[in-house]
Scaffold this motif. Structure first.
Motif, PDB file in Angstrom:
ATOM      1  N   TYR A  12       0.812  -1.168  -0.021  1.00  0.00           N
ATOM      2  CA  TYR A  12       0.000  -0.093  -0.060  1.00  0.00           C
ATOM      3  C   TYR A  12       0.984   1.264  -0.055  1.00  0.00           C
ATOM      4  O   TYR A  12       0.596   2.279  -0.762  1.00  0.00           O
ATOM      5  CB  TYR A  12      -0.992   0.029   1.181  1.00  0.00           C
ATOM      6  CG  TYR A  12      -1.959   1.243   1.116  1.00  0.00           C
ATOM      7  CD1 TYR A  12      -3.256   0.822   0.756  1.00  0.00           C
ATOM      8  CD2 TYR A  12      -1.513   2.445   1.517  1.00  0.00           C
ATOM      9  CE1 TYR A  12      -4.241   1.699   0.485  1.00  0.00           C
ATOM     10  CE2 TYR A  12      -2.817   3.371   1.450  1.00  0.00           C
ATOM     11  CZ  TYR A  12      -3.774   3.079   1.028  1.00  0.00           C
ATOM     12  OH  TYR A  12      -4.815   3.913   0.632  1.00  0.00           O
ATOM     13  N   LEU A  13       1.893   1.229   0.976  1.00  0.00           N
ATOM     14  CA  LEU A  13       2.619   2.443   0.877  1.00  0.00           C
ATOM     15  C   LEU A  13       3.654   2.637  -0.368  1.00  0.00           C
ATOM     16  O   LEU A  13       3.643   3.900  -1.026  1.00  0.00           O
ATOM     17  CB  LEU A  13       3.716   2.407   1.972  1.00  0.00           C
ATOM     18  CG  LEU A  13       3.424   2.533   3.395  1.00  0.00           C
ATOM     19  CD1 LEU A  13       4.454   2.037   4.381  1.00  0.00           C
ATOM     20  CD2 LEU A  13       2.984   3.963   3.547  1.00  0.00           C
ATOM     21  N   GLU A  14       3.986   1.525  -0.991  1.00  0.00           N
ATOM     22  CA  GLU A  14       4.643   1.543  -2.406  1.00  0.00           C
ATOM     23  C   GLU A  14       3.813   2.231  -3.561  1.00  0.00           C
ATOM     24  O   GLU A  14       4.052   2.951  -4.184  1.00  0.00           O
ATOM     25  CB  GLU A  14       5.021   0.123  -2.692  1.00  0.00           C
ATOM     26  CG  GLU A  14       6.327  -0.299  -2.067  1.00  0.00           C
ATOM     27  CD  GLU A  14       7.682   0.519  -2.183  1.00  0.00           C
ATOM     28  OE1 GLU A  14       7.789   1.047  -3.357  1.00  0.00           O
ATOM     29  OE2 GLU A  14       8.719   0.553  -1.339  1.00  0.00           O
ATOM     30  N   GLY A  15       2.453   1.725  -3.552  1.00  0.00           N
ATOM     31  CA  GLY A  15       1.520   2.246  -4.386  1.00  0.00           C
ATOM     32  C   GLY A  15       1.150   3.697  -4.154  1.00  0.00           C
ATOM     33  O   GLY A  15       1.089   4.418  -5.094  1.00  0.00           O
ATOM     34  N   SER A  16       1.389   4.139  -2.888  1.00  0.00           N
ATOM     35  CA  SER A  16       1.193   5.647  -2.663  1.00  0.00           C
ATOM     36  C   SER A  16       2.074   6.363  -3.062  1.00  0.00           C
ATOM     37  O   SER A  16       2.052   7.693  -3.407  1.00  0.00           O
ATOM     38  CB  SER A  16       0.783   5.690  -0.956  1.00  0.00           C
ATOM     39  OG  SER A  16      -0.468   5.298  -0.628  1.00  0.00           O
ATOM     40  N   LEU A  17       3.305   5.788  -3.021  1.00  0.00           N
ATOM     41  CA  LEU A  17       4.566   6.470  -3.473  1.00  0.00           C
ATOM     42  C   LEU A  17       4.485   6.430  -5.074  1.00  0.00           C
ATOM     43  O   LEU A  17       4.798   7.457  -5.690  1.00  0.00           O
ATOM     44  CB  LEU A  17       5.870   5.854  -3.136  1.00  0.00           C
ATOM     45  CG  LEU A  17       6.047   6.440  -1.484  1.00  0.00           C
ATOM     46  CD1 LEU A  17       7.183   5.483  -0.978  1.00  0.00           C
ATOM     47  CD2 LEU A  17       6.411   7.802  -1.369  1.00  0.00           C
ATOM     48  N   GLU A  18       4.223   5.331  -5.622  1.00  0.00           N
ATOM     49  CA  GLU A  18       4.043   5.393  -7.049  1.00  0.00           C
ATOM     50  C   GLU A  18       3.058   6.125  -7.675  1.00  0.00           C
ATOM     51  O   GLU A  18       3.398   6.894  -8.726  1.00  0.00           O
ATOM     52  CB  GLU A  18       3.849   3.822  -7.359  1.00  0.00           C
ATOM     53  CG  GLU A  18       3.850   3.562  -9.041  1.00  0.00           C
ATOM     54  CD  GLU A  18       3.429   2.198  -9.236  1.00  0.00           C
ATOM     55  OE1 GLU A  18       2.680   1.990 -10.364  1.00  0.00           O
ATOM     56  OE2 GLU A  18       3.715   1.368  -8.515  1.00  0.00           O
ATOM     57  N   GLU A  19       2.117   6.616  -6.792  1.00  0.00           N
ATOM     58  CA  GLU A  19       1.150   7.582  -7.389  1.00  0.00           C
ATOM     59  C   GLU A  19       0.911   8.702  -6.444  1.00  0.00           C
ATOM     60  O   GLU A  19      -0.059   9.104  -5.888  1.00  0.00           O
ATOM     61  CB  GLU A  19      -0.238   6.754  -7.530  1.00  0.00           C
ATOM     62  CG  GLU A  19      -0.331   5.752  -8.586  1.00  0.00           C
ATOM     63  CD  GLU A  19      -1.508   5.203  -8.787  1.00  0.00           C
ATOM     64  OE1 GLU A  19      -2.498   6.003  -9.229  1.00  0.00           O
ATOM     65  OE2 GLU A  19      -1.658   3.993  -8.664  1.00  0.00           O
ATOM     66  N   ARG A  20       1.882   9.154  -6.076  1.00  0.00           N
ATOM     67  CA  ARG A  20       2.381  10.041  -4.910  1.00  0.00           C
ATOM     68  C   ARG A  20       1.493  11.421  -5.135  1.00  0.00           C
ATOM     69  O   ARG A  20       0.835  11.709  -4.146  1.00  0.00           O
ATOM     70  CB  ARG A  20       3.819  10.422  -4.732  1.00  0.00           C
ATOM     71  CG  ARG A  20       3.946  11.234  -3.411  1.00  0.00           C
ATOM     72  CD  ARG A  20       5.531  11.192  -3.367  1.00  0.00           C
ATOM     73  NE  ARG A  20       5.804  11.894  -2.389  1.00  0.00           N
ATOM     74  CZ  ARG A  20       7.209  12.436  -2.224  1.00  0.00           C
ATOM     75  NH1 ARG A  20       8.132  12.073  -2.939  1.00  0.00           N
ATOM     76  NH2 ARG A  20       7.534  13.136  -0.887  1.00  0.00           N
ATOM     77  N   GLU A  21       1.377  12.138  -6.351  1.00  0.00           N
ATOM     78  CA  GLU A  21       0.638  13.165  -6.388  1.00  0.00           C
ATOM     79  C   GLU A  21      -0.858  12.902  -6.386  1.00  0.00           C
ATOM     80  O   GLU A  21      -1.471  13.852  -5.623  1.00  0.00           O
ATOM     81  CB  GLU A  21       0.909  13.779  -7.839  1.00  0.00           C
ATOM     82  CG  GLU A  21       2.361  14.334  -8.002  1.00  0.00           C
ATOM     83  CD  GLU A  21       2.486  15.052  -9.354  1.00  0.00           C
ATOM     84  OE1 GLU A  21       1.782  14.612 -10.290  1.00  0.00           O
ATOM     85  OE2 GLU A  21       3.411  15.934  -9.597  1.00  0.00           O
ATOM     86  N   LEU A  22      -1.408  11.960  -6.738  1.00  0.00           N
ATOM     87  CA  LEU A  22      -2.806  11.397  -6.567  1.00  0.00           C
ATOM     88  C   LEU A  22      -3.086  11.252  -5.106  1.00  0.00           C
ATOM     89  O   LEU A  22      -4.187  11.780  -4.557  1.00  0.00           O
ATOM     90  CB  LEU A  22      -2.987  10.407  -7.557  1.00  0.00           C
ATOM     91  CG  LEU A  22      -4.634   9.906  -7.689  1.00  0.00           C
ATOM     92  CD1 LEU A  22      -5.354  11.139  -8.458  1.00  0.00           C
ATOM     93  CD2 LEU A  22      -4.841   8.641  -8.464  1.00  0.00           C
ATOM     94  N   ALA A  23      -2.143  10.286  -4.429  1.00  0.00           N
ATOM     95  CA  ALA A  23      -2.608  10.153  -3.185  1.00  0.00           C
ATOM     96  C   ALA A  23      -2.260  11.410  -2.278  1.00  0.00           C
ATOM     97  O   ALA A  23      -3.520  11.613  -1.336  1.00  0.00           O
ATOM     98  CB  ALA A  23      -1.616   9.073  -2.679  1.00  0.00           C
ATOM     99  N   ALA A  24      -1.573  12.132  -2.475  1.00  0.00           N
ATOM    100  CA  ALA A  24      -1.689  13.782  -1.989  1.00  0.00           C
ATOM    101  C   ALA A  24      -2.807  14.502  -2.126  1.00  0.00           C
ATOM    102  O   ALA A  24      -3.134  15.059  -1.222  1.00  0.00           O
ATOM    103  CB  ALA A  24      -0.234  14.589  -2.239  1.00  0.00           C
ATOM    104  N   LEU A  25      -3.424  14.242  -3.374  1.00  0.00           N
ATOM    105  CA  LEU A  25      -4.570  15.088  -3.634  1.00  0.00           C
ATOM    106  C   LEU A  25      -5.594  14.594  -2.797  1.00  0.00           C
ATOM    107  O   LEU A  25      -6.516  15.308  -2.172  1.00  0.00           O
ATOM    108  CB  LEU A  25      -5.059  14.717  -5.014  1.00  0.00           C
ATOM    109  CG  LEU A  25      -6.407  15.420  -5.458  1.00  0.00           C
ATOM    110  CD1 LEU A  25      -6.148  16.803  -5.459  1.00  0.00           C
ATOM    111  CD2 LEU A  25      -6.662  14.769  -6.798  1.00  0.00           C
ATOM    112  N   PHE A  26      -5.589  13.195  -2.189  1.00  0.00           N
ATOM    113  CA  PHE A  26      -6.748  12.883  -1.360  1.00  0.00           C
ATOM    114  C   PHE A  26      -6.483  13.152   0.076  1.00  0.00           C
ATOM    115  O   PHE A  26      -7.441  13.047   0.910  1.00  0.00           O
ATOM    116  CB  PHE A  26      -7.009  11.357  -1.780  1.00  0.00           C
ATOM    117  CG  PHE A  26      -7.716  11.105  -2.864  1.00  0.00           C
ATOM    118  CD1 PHE A  26      -8.496  11.688  -3.716  1.00  0.00           C
ATOM    119  CD2 PHE A  26      -6.728   9.975  -3.839  1.00  0.00           C
ATOM    120  CE1 PHE A  26      -8.773  11.378  -5.057  1.00  0.00           C
ATOM    121  CE2 PHE A  26      -6.833   9.586  -5.163  1.00  0.00           C
ATOM    122  CZ  PHE A  26      -7.977  10.614  -5.584  1.00  0.00           C
ATOM    123  N   LEU A  27      -5.320  13.597   0.565  1.00  0.00           N
ATOM    124  CA  LEU A  27      -5.062  13.700   1.752  1.00  0.00           C
ATOM    125  C   LEU A  27      -4.909  15.021   2.343  1.00  0.00           C
ATOM    126  O   LEU A  27      -4.608  15.334   3.306  1.00  0.00           O
ATOM    127  CB  LEU A  27      -3.634  12.875   2.118  1.00  0.00           C
ATOM    128  CG  LEU A  27      -3.662  11.374   2.155  1.00  0.00           C
ATOM    129  CD1 LEU A  27      -2.268  10.688   1.917  1.00  0.00           C
ATOM    130  CD2 LEU A  27      -4.562  10.777   3.265  1.00  0.00           C
TER     131      LEU A  27
END
Length: 202
Positions: A104-119
């Motif tokens: 999950y963390l690796e996926g969050s880093l791989e799609e970091r800009e998108l993950a950050a958008l939701f946080l």
């Protein structure tokens, strides 16, 4: 003949929907949800406002569709990691959890800009409720993994949720990766009460 036309129309519709989502992701990441407009998205997608409203009810619907697709990819990553570890013969629930958490963390880093958008807290009204509900659902899944050890589930789920936020929003990617590794190492050392020799005394 009509079935060929229908397939062609369906394919065009799917392509338009995908283009609108790609454009929405770029616009939301660049400008933030609140500052973005439907016209920004359709301009980026080279589509019409009518086509956007054919596929989505508006800007918030685009945002939620991006979130759901991201969560689906994250779920696939974590399930695959857990399956692969179990297939190797590992049955320790904590090790399975850590493998899934790492994915999950690796996926969050791989799609970091998108993950950050939701946080970042810049989402449509009510999105924070959706995030809380998703966290509760995730905690319930973890509860089945740890046979209902509710306290343990609260600790590791909360720790990982906090780690995801810190990792994704960090400006230094190498530091974020080190933090992720450290958090997972700490979580991995936690022992369920049932396997730690019983409740402590004294």
């Amino acid at each position: 003949m009509s079935s060929d036309v229908e397939r062609l129309a369906t394919g065009r519709g799917a392509a338009t929907r995908a283009a609108l989502l790609d454009a929405a992701r770029e616009v939301f990441v660049e400008k933030g949800f609140a500052e973005s407009g439907v016209t920004d998205v359709v301009a980026k997608a080279r589509a019409s406002v009518g086509s956007l409203y054919h596929h989505f009810s508006g800007k918030a619907d685009l945002y939620l569709a991006l979130f759901e697709e991201f969560q689906t990819r994250q779920s696939q990553r974590t399930k695959q990691a857990a399956r692969e570890l179990r297939a190797s013969g590992e049955n320790d629930p904590m090790r399975v959890f850590v493998a899934a958490a790492r994915a999950y963390l690796e996926g969050s880093l791989e799609e970091r800009e998108l993950a950050a958008l939701f946080l970042r807290g810049d989402g449509p009204p009510g999105f924070e409720v959706i995030m809380r509900d998703r966290l509760r659902t995730w905690a319930k899944l973890n509860a089945t993994l740890f046979e209902g050890d509710d306290a343990l589930v609260v600790v590791i789920t909360g720790a990982l949720a906090a780690a995801v936020s810190e990792v994704v929003l960090s400006e230094d990617e190498s530091a974020a990766r080190r933090l992720a590794d450290d958090v997972l190492a700490i979580i991995g050392r936690i022992q369920p009460v049932t396997s730690a020799g019983g409740a402590p005394t004294g």
